[in-house]
Design a protein around this motif. Structure first.
Motif, PDB file in Angstrom:
ATOM      1  N   THR A 104      -2.219  12.105   0.517  1.00  0.00           N
ATOM      2  CA  THR A 104      -1.816  13.474   0.884  1.00  0.00           C
ATOM      3  C   THR A 104      -1.190  13.493   2.277  1.00  0.00           C
ATOM      4  N   ARG A 105      -1.576  12.545   3.105  1.00  0.00           N
ATOM      5  CA  ARG A 105      -0.966  12.489   4.443  1.00  0.00           C
ATOM      6  C   ARG A 105       0.403  11.805   4.389  1.00  0.00           C
ATOM      7  N   VAL A 106       0.463  10.664   3.743  1.00  0.00           N
ATOM      8  CA  VAL A 106       1.758   9.949   3.713  1.00  0.00           C
ATOM      9  C   VAL A 106       2.831  10.825   3.065  1.00  0.00           C
ATOM     10  N   HIS A 107       2.456  11.553   2.003  1.00  0.00           N
ATOM     11  CA  HIS A 107       3.449  12.400   1.321  1.00  0.00           C
ATOM     12  C   HIS A 107       3.375  13.859   1.793  1.00  0.00           C
ATOM     13  N   THR A 148     -10.946   2.976   7.295  1.00  0.00           N
ATOM     14  CA  THR A 148     -11.016   2.426   8.660  1.00  0.00           C
ATOM     15  C   THR A 148      -9.933   2.929   9.614  1.00  0.00           C
ATOM     16  N   VAL A 149      -8.755   3.302   9.092  1.00  0.00           N
ATOM     17  CA  VAL A 149      -7.633   3.705   9.971  1.00  0.00           C
ATOM     18  C   VAL A 149      -7.294   5.177   9.775  1.00  0.00           C
ATOM     19  N   CYS A 150      -7.026   5.551   8.525  1.00  0.00           N
ATOM     20  CA  CYS A 150      -6.647   6.936   8.236  1.00  0.00           C
ATOM     21  C   CYS A 150      -7.926   7.746   7.981  1.00  0.00           C
ATOM     22  N   VAL A 151      -8.758   7.795   8.997  1.00  0.00           N
ATOM     23  CA  VAL A 151     -10.076   8.443   8.867  1.00  0.00           C
ATOM     24  C   VAL A 151      -9.915   9.968   8.985  1.00  0.00           C
ATOM     25  N   ASN A 154      -9.188  12.129  13.958  1.00  0.00           N
ATOM     26  CA  ASN A 154      -8.515  11.180  14.854  1.00  0.00           C
ATOM     27  C   ASN A 154      -8.123   9.855  14.184  1.00  0.00           C
ATOM     28  N   PRO A 155      -7.254   9.903  13.184  1.00  0.00           N
ATOM     29  CA  PRO A 155      -6.818   8.645  12.567  1.00  0.00           C
ATOM     30  C   PRO A 155      -6.047   7.786  13.585  1.00  0.00           C
ATOM     31  N   ALA A 156      -6.159   6.462  13.380  1.00  0.00           N
ATOM     32  CA  ALA A 156      -5.514   5.534  14.333  1.00  0.00           C
ATOM     33  C   ALA A 156      -4.074   5.285  13.904  1.00  0.00           C
ATOM     34  N   CYS A 157      -3.234   6.302  14.027  1.00  0.00           N
ATOM     35  CA  CYS A 157      -1.865   6.221  13.506  1.00  0.00           C
ATOM     36  C   CYS A 157      -1.053   5.091  14.148  1.00  0.00           C
ATOM     37  N   LEU A 158      -1.327   4.793  15.417  1.00  0.00           N
ATOM     38  CA  LEU A 158      -0.534   3.751  16.077  1.00  0.00           C
ATOM     39  C   LEU A 158      -0.759   2.390  15.425  1.00  0.00           C
ATOM     40  N   LEU A 159      -1.940   2.225  14.850  1.00  0.00           N
ATOM     41  CA  LEU A 159      -2.260   0.933  14.219  1.00  0.00           C
ATOM     42  C   LEU A 159      -1.910   0.923  12.730  1.00  0.00           C
ATOM     43  N   CYS A 160      -1.479   2.053  12.218  1.00  0.00           N
ATOM     44  CA  CYS A 160      -1.328   2.188  10.764  1.00  0.00           C
ATOM     45  C   CYS A 160      -0.023   1.562  10.265  1.00  0.00           C
ATOM     46  N   PRO A 161      -0.109   0.722   9.242  1.00  0.00           N
ATOM     47  CA  PRO A 161       1.117   0.083   8.723  1.00  0.00           C
ATOM     48  C   PRO A 161       2.048   1.081   8.034  1.00  0.00           C
ATOM     49  N   LEU A 162       1.555   2.292   7.765  1.00  0.00           N
ATOM     50  CA  LEU A 162       2.402   3.283   7.068  1.00  0.00           C
ATOM     51  C   LEU A 162       2.967   4.325   8.039  1.00  0.00           C
ATOM     52  N   ASN A 163       2.790   4.116   9.333  1.00  0.00           N
ATOM     53  CA  ASN A 163       3.139   5.204  10.263  1.00  0.00           C
ATOM     54  C   ASN A 163       4.633   5.566  10.264  1.00  0.00           C
ATOM     55  N   LYS A 164       5.477   4.625   9.847  1.00  0.00           N
ATOM     56  CA  LYS A 164       6.915   4.943   9.865  1.00  0.00           C
ATOM     57  C   LYS A 164       7.330   5.836   8.692  1.00  0.00           C
ATOM     58  N   ILE A 165       6.531   5.787   7.635  1.00  0.00           N
ATOM     59  CA  ILE A 165       6.913   6.608   6.472  1.00  0.00           C
ATOM     60  C   ILE A 165       5.983   7.811   6.286  1.00  0.00           C
ATOM     61  N   CYS A 166       5.035   7.967   7.198  1.00  0.00           N
ATOM     62  CA  CYS A 166       4.029   9.017   7.007  1.00  0.00           C
ATOM     63  C   CYS A 166       4.618  10.401   7.320  1.00  0.00           C
ATOM     64  N   GLU A 167       4.718  11.228   6.283  1.00  0.00           N
ATOM     65  CA  GLU A 167       5.355  12.539   6.448  1.00  0.00           C
ATOM     66  C   GLU A 167       4.464  13.514   7.222  1.00  0.00           C
ATOM     67  N   ALA A 168       3.153  13.424   7.034  1.00  0.00           N
ATOM     68  CA  ALA A 168       2.264  14.330   7.773  1.00  0.00           C
ATOM     69  C   ALA A 168       2.359  14.039   9.267  1.00  0.00           C
ATOM     70  N   ARG A 169       2.532  12.781   9.597  1.00  0.00           N
ATOM     71  CA  ARG A 169       2.658  12.431  11.021  1.00  0.00           C
ATOM     72  C   ARG A 169       3.967  13.025  11.561  1.00  0.00           C
ATOM     73  N   ALA A 170       5.045  12.876  10.776  1.00  0.00           N
ATOM     74  CA  ALA A 170       6.347  13.408  11.216  1.00  0.00           C
ATOM     75  C   ALA A 170       6.298  14.934  11.328  1.00  0.00           C
ATOM     76  N   THR A 173       1.192  17.562  10.616  1.00  0.00           N
ATOM     77  CA  THR A 173       0.247  18.292   9.735  1.00  0.00           C
ATOM     78  C   THR A 173      -0.979  17.437   9.373  1.00  0.00           C
ATOM     79  N   ILE A 174      -1.153  16.342  10.094  1.00  0.00           N
ATOM     80  CA  ILE A 174      -2.243  15.411   9.728  1.00  0.00           C
ATOM     81  C   ILE A 174      -3.590  16.135   9.616  1.00  0.00           C
ATOM     82  N   ALA A 175      -3.885  17.002  10.587  1.00  0.00           N
ATOM     83  CA  ALA A 175      -5.203  17.660  10.594  1.00  0.00           C
ATOM     84  C   ALA A 175      -5.391  18.592   9.391  1.00  0.00           C
TER      85      ALA A 175
HETATM   86  S1  SF4 Z   1       0.184   7.368  10.042  1.00  0.00           S
HETATM   87 FE1  SF4 Z   1      -0.340   8.718   8.355  1.00  0.00          FE
HETATM   88  S2  SF4 Z   1      -1.317   7.382   6.872  1.00  0.00           S
HETATM   89 FE2  SF4 Z   1      -1.302   6.307   8.826  1.00  0.00          FE
HETATM   90  S3  SF4 Z   1      -3.253   6.790   9.801  1.00  0.00           S
HETATM   91 FE3  SF4 Z   1      -1.765   8.270  10.506  1.00  0.00          FE
HETATM   92  S4  SF4 Z   1      -1.981   9.984   9.113  1.00  0.00           S
HETATM   93 FE4  SF4 Z   1      -2.925   8.242   8.142  1.00  0.00          FE
END
Ligand code: SF4
Length: 290
Positions: A104-107, A148-151, A154-170, A173-175
């Motif tokens: 739900t976060r990535v999309h 462990t990462v997308c908790v 406070n998800p660890a987005c900087l360490l996340c391998p999907l951070n470049k495609i994560c739409e909620a981050r862009a 709307t992550i929260a």
């Molecule tokens: S970048 Fe997106 S998928 Fe990755 S931890 Fe953050 S919210 Fe989760």
């Protein structure tokens, strides 16, 4: 065992269980009371019953696909898909709370994810994520990423391998993802229990008026859904969304007041083996102290 229970809590039970039932065949041949005994302390005894019933099917033939596994007692979509993927590399996505959070976060999906149609859509997405890849690795990776990462906080987005495609981050709307599931309304039940003993035996029955332990052996008595907490009761117990206020009826209760046809006498000292649920154990212990 891991349903509703943490891995840390499960490990000693799992080891003890496997020692007693090292193969599917030994479990299939065991008496349910012996399975309960090995399950004792884990709670949610319907899991033990389902596992026992499933072992009797598995002892004859082990299904290989998620569709076939779904037919087994206690196997829902999550368990069936996990086993099919992890054990047989079937290309099916696994949807648990962690994966739902990641998807739900990535999309950036503003879904009521607990509803059937949205759930189906998420399942379709989870299936698409494993397509063409070793599904067992991808499913475990997504579950682990969520754990462990997308908790939740406070998800660890900087360490996340999907951070470049994560739409909620862009979209910042992550929260808000995933949506919060509305709380299920709690039900208040008043349960009048009869403890009927005769010559060292106690009467148990399958009680059709008790919805919180459907189809299970219980003590006889009447359960009523009430609007508020009764003024008098002996103890309170909670099972999922049911708050149960238990009153032990006077020992003068007559056997002919027990109308349930599915009933049997068991040795009082064996009650914990036949009906291990803590609700029943508490009621019996209280009765003994009176
Ligand atoms: S970048 Fe997106 S998928 Fe990755 S931890 Fe953050 S919210 Fe989760």
């Amino acid at each position: 065992m891991l349903q509703q229970t943490t891995t840390q809590a499960v490990i000693p039970f799992y080891e003890r269980f496997l020692k007693r039932f090292p193969t599917v065949q030994t479990l299939a041949k065991a008496k349910i009371e012996d399975v309960y005994e090995m399950w004792s302390g884990l709670g949610y005894y319907s899991r033990a019953r389902n596992l026992h019933k499933a072992s009797q099917v598995l002892a004859k033939k082990f299904p290989q696909t998620a569709g076939e596994l779904l037919e087994l007692p206690g196997f829902g979509p999550y368990t069936s898909r996990s086993v099919a993927s992890l054990a047989f590399s079937e290309s099916v996505g696994v949807l648990d709370g962690n994966v739902i959070r990641v998807l739900t976060r990535v999309h950036d999906l503003d879904y009521d994810w607990w509803k059937t149609a949205e759930r189906r859509e998420l399942q379709r997405l989870a299936d698409a994520w494993v397509k063409g890849l070793p599904s067992e690795e991808m499913n475990q990776a997504l579950m682990e990423l969520g754990a462990t990462v997308c908790v939740p906080q406070n998800p660890a987005c900087l360490l996340c391998p999907l951070n470049k495609i994560c739409e909620a981050r862009a979209n910042a709307t992550i929260a808000l993802r995933p949506r919060k599931r509305p709380r299920r309304q709690r039900e208040v039940w008043a349960w009048q229990v009869q403890i009927i003993e005769k010559k060292g035996k106690i009467l148990i029955c399958r009680n059709p008026t008790v919805p919180f332990m459907k189809g299970q052996w219980l003590l006889p008595g009447e359960a009523k859904l009430v609007k508020k907490m009764p003024k008098q009761f002996h103890f309170r117990h909670s099972v999922t969304h049911h708050d149960i206020f238990v009153t032990l009826q006077p020992a003068s209760s007559k056997l002919d007041e027990v109308t349930f046809s599915d009933r049997k006498w068991i040795s009082s000292s064996e009650l914990h083996r036949h009906v291990p649920a803590s609700l029943v154990q508490k009621a019996y212990q209280m009765h003994q102290r009176r």
